[in-house]
Design an enzyme around this catalytic site. Sequence first.
Site, mmCIF file in Angstrom:
data_model
loop_
_atom_site.group_PDB
_atom_site.id
_atom_site.type_symbol
_atom_site.label_atom_id
_atom_site.label_comp_id
_atom_site.label_asym_id
_atom_site.label_seq_id
_atom_site.Cartn_x
_atom_site.Cartn_y
_atom_site.Cartn_z
ATOM 1 N N ARG A 1 -10.112 -11.825 0.605
ATOM 2 C CA ARG A 1 -10.984 -12.820 -0.022
ATOM 3 C C ARG A 1 -10.352 -14.205 -0.035
ATOM 4 O O ARG A 1 -11.057 -15.217 -0.058
ATOM 5 C CB ARG A 1 -11.346 -12.363 -1.432
ATOM 6 N N LYS B 1 0.843 -1.190 0.000
ATOM 7 C CA LYS B 1 0.000 0.000 0.000
ATOM 8 C C LYS B 1 0.884 1.247 0.000
ATOM 9 O O LYS B 1 1.858 1.323 0.747
ATOM 10 C CB LYS B 1 -0.916 0.013 1.225
#
Length: 433
Positions: free
Chosen positions: A287, A213
């Site tokens: 996920r 990030k």
Amino acid sequence: IPGSNSKRYVLLGLGKEGKDFEDKDMTKIAEAIASECNNQKKVSNCTILLPKGAESLSELSCAFYNALYADNRYRTGDKQKIMAEDLTTVTIVADDAGADKEEAIATGKKLAMGMSLTKDIVNAPHNVLNSLGLANVAREIAEHSNGTIKCTILDKKECEKRNMGSFLGVARGSETEPQFIHLTYKPKSGEINKKVGIVGKGLLFDTGGYNIKTAGMELMKFDCGGSAAVLGAARAIGELAPEGVEAHFLVAACENMINDRAVVPSDVLTASNGKTIEIINTDAEGRLTLADALVYADKEVGCESIIELSTLTGACMVSLGVQIAGVWTSDDNLAKELDTASKVTGDKTWRMPLAKEYNDQLESKIADLTNCGTRYGGAITAALFLQHFVSDKKPFAHIDIAGPVWSDKIGATGFGAKLVTEWVTRQGDKNDE
């Protein structure tokens, strides 16, 4: 008047005479009074005189306790914020509030306890709360549930036996070993009308992995917001002890970090249902952990209906902002159940399209599917990805809470705990089937 014993009154304008009071009205009343009790120093006793038609005492109680929440675990000295420090007694006068006033007030307090736990988990920094710490929180929930909740923690070896390659792939970068948390609630009566599963994303910190990030990383402790909501709800359910429902609260807990063993783009992982997943982006890791948790809820536990909460995509925040969670499900009845729970609790949700034609974005050249699609429709493709890990005909809903789980003003909001508690409680009611 300083030093006097004179009484102070707070008058609230509540609209037209004879209007029906909704839960949101009671929330506003409770928040206003809690604020005054905090702002007005030396207030030791508070009496709330409610008008006719004000029936939601549980909501009043929950909102009052919730408004007085303060996280002082990491503050010292005069930096600590003690809410309503001198308040010792709160009396509620409501002549037509029904026969079960005390029970309603106690219910509200129990809901607030669940919300407080949710906030504590989300607020906690990663150097204090890692996957091992979250597993200990789950154990404490079970210990204080009066025997209604059983806690099972699967370690790395147990997860390997179940071929949870998707979850374990993400966990390879973690400082601590992964912890698969399973809390099981059963009513003391033993009468069960429905078995449900509630899965929460449990990334205790998310650096993005090798797709690191480049902004906002200081907020990534809140990537465990789904697990926080699920565990907060488990605490409330253990206290409320609803009849007729068996509930399984599941969290695959780990961190998404960088080391010499962490997954890299182009790796292929195999989930516990045999599906192979090509890693396109290591920052689409939540996920991957959820995939194995969903298979576990579906196949090993045999849940009849499953909901999942996660801080999954920034795309959902772009669509719905920071106050509304997105709901993706192909089951209309489940969508209605969640919409009802949302309206009752005030945890705002909105049903989103599950456009199956977007599955093309998940096509892989070498595996069964990729872990993310293109930049367009990212919240939808994330929801579609999760569909591959639950049986086609089983009611399943993905709830993306990335927006409302955190407030830049106050920090953790406690979002999701009441929503889950309400939904689970209603599952035991035969009239809601």
